[in-house]
Design a protein around this motif. Structure first.
Motif: not given
Length: 509
Positions: A211-218, A225-236, A271-277
């Motif tokens: 959820r974007n709890t801020g006041s501007a678009t993320a 956009a979402v990354t994981a370091t463990g290969t045994q955790f599969v992202l969908n 969960v990365a957004y806005d080029g550094g956050l």
């Protein structure tokens, strides 16, 4: 010193505890020379503290003094949730305290009071040592420094009115992400447990809400956009957007599929957004042992799980059958063993018989069954074969096979000592003549009918200077055998009349 009236004397309080005795002298009435003395020993009868309440205010676990300033920090303007903190009201005294503020226990005021809000405590009375909380929220609508004041009235005689000055800064509109699973909010740099899953299996996919709890678009970084370091955790990430508007949400799923060792496993999620956050957290899961069958093979308390040589069956007459040897197959694992088979892949397989396995083709976890092996030689001499025990999953879920070497000896004969009384004479060094020992399983046989199959004869010739009177005969089978002996000479090779018939029983062992 001016003398006091009696009432004044009774109301006079002296705070000189460091004196053991204090005396005041006054002239007597009517100008007489007499006087009165008052001795004070301490200030009370029993000593000790008087029970009293004590108001204590804490923010983020730190006690705050009345009149102090609480800086809530910066918050972008126009956010949906604002910045929230918890304030604790605690009674640190040894008597109950009341919070009589009306209409609100916690009163909010000040220049920018509209930029702040507070909830009200659930109770207006606290026993000694008890506490209650309320929530403080800063949600600025305009940029810049904001101030407000909160006041709490109490029955603490030392702090009847507690004041806390609030400051906060309204910042420029900005995005800010939060992650949750259902109603469970995940703290930034916190963790979420995905439970326990068997090794080499997959758990139920868990949906995470961003959820974007801020006041501007993320604007989400990606892909992904979402990354994981463990290969045994599969992202969908199917359907996951490239941006999330203020107060909007997006979802993705994580499925825990552990492999390898049964242990706790973890992965960092970003969960990365806005080029550094980024919003960072950790997911964990426990890989539990996978239920598997495990075969164990034994005979007479000795292990043959990896195969080996079963003790020999010994010597057995052809056409007879030995005693049985029992082999036990056990499933020491945690799942059903399947595909159990018994075979004789090599050797003198026809000389060994194996029974069916008592448990059939499957064996439940913790169960066992047996089969037997017997030796029935079809010929004399050494005989050997391989008995193979196989399963489709007996080695921790994988196929298994163990070869049991079996052996025995087909008996070639039994020795019988035949003795007689010498009847013929010969000169020293004379080698002609001797005796014939004839034998058969047929009683009353005629030695003249010797045929080498049912009637046998063995020559026992004279040797220089020696007249033989015994012979060890090896009979080819067990049972009753009949013997006759007769002598023969150089000029009477047919021989004389045979002796009387004697019999001996050869056992089948």
């Amino acid at each position: 010193m001016r003398c006091l009236s009696m009432n004044q004397k009774l109301n006079f309080l002296i705070f000189l505890a460091f004196l053991s005795l204090f005396t005041i002298g006054c002239p007597g009435g009517g100008g007489g020379g007499g006087g009165a003395a008052f001795a004070l020993f301490g200030l009370g009868g029993g000593g000790g503290d008087v029970p009293a309440p004590k108001l204590e205010i804490q923010y983020n676990g730190v006690s705050r003094e009345s009149g102090s300033t609480l800086d809530i920090g910066s918050e972008p303007i126009g956010t949906a949730d604002g910045k929230t903190g918890t304030v604790t009201i605690k009674n640190s005294g040894n008597a109950a305290i009341t919070l009589p503020g009306s209409p609100n226990i916690v009163a909010l005021s000040g220049t920018d009071a509209s930029q702040f809000s507070v909830t009200q405590p659930a109770t207006s009375s606290l026993a000694a040592g008890a506490s209650v909380t309320f929530t403080l929220n800063f949600k600025p609508t305009l940029e810049g420094a904001k101030t407000a004041t909160i006041k709490i009235q109490s029955s603490d005689p030392a702090v009847g009115s507690f004041q806390l000055n609030l400051t906060g800064t309204g910042g420029a509109a900005a995005p800010r992400l939060a992650v949750s699973v259902g109603a469970t909010q995940i703290a930034a740099n916190g963790s979420y447990g995905l439970g326990s899953v068997e090794i080499d299996s997959s758990g139920t996919a868990v949906t995470f809400t961003v959820r974007n709890t801020g006041s501007a678009t993320a604007n989400l970084d990606g892909p992904p956009a979402v990354t994981a370091t463990g290969t045994q955790f599969v992202l969908n990430l199917a359907g996951f957007p490239t941006s999330i508007a203020a107060n909007a949400t997006a979802t993705f799923a994580i499925q825990f599929s552990p492999t390898g060792l049964a242990e706790v496993k973890s992965s960092n999620i970003a969960v990365a957004y806005d080029g550094g956050l980024s919003f960072l957290f950790t997911v964990t899961g426990t890989g539990t042992p996978k239920p598997v069958p495990t075969i164990a093979i034994s005979h007479n308390s000795s292990s043959f799980t990896s195969g080996g040589s079963i003790p020999t069956f010994g010597v057995v007459w052809p056409t007879l059958t030995s005693s049985t040897k029992t082999v036990t197959i056990s499933n020491t694992g945690t799942a059903t063993m399947t595909g159990i088979t018994l075979s004789k892949p090599s050797g003198h397989s026809g000389d060994f018989t194996i029974s069916a396995f008592s448990a059939g083709a499957t064996l439940a976890a913790g169960a066992s069954g047996t089969f037997t092996i017997q030796f029935s030689p079809t010929a004399t001499g050494s005989r050997a074969a391989v008995v193979r025990v196989a399963t489709t999953n007996g080695t921790n879920g994988a196929a298994s096979s163990a070869d049991l070497n079996v052996s025995g000896t087909g008996k070639t004969g039994a020795d019988v000592l035949v003795s007689w009384t010498g009847t013929n004479e010969k000169a020293p060094n004379d080698t002609d003549g001797g005796y014939k020992v004839c034998y058969s399983k047929n009683t009353g046989f005629n030695p003249a009918d010797v045929n080498g199959t049912t009637i046998f004869c063995t020559d026992v010739p004279n040797t220089g200077g020696t007249t033989p009177v015994s012979k060890v005969i090896s009979v080819p089978t067990f049972g009753d055998w009949y013997f006759k002996v007769y002598s023969y000479g150089k000029h009477n090779t047919v021989g004389g009349s045979p002796s009387g018939q004697s019999s001996v029983n050869v056992p089948n062992t």
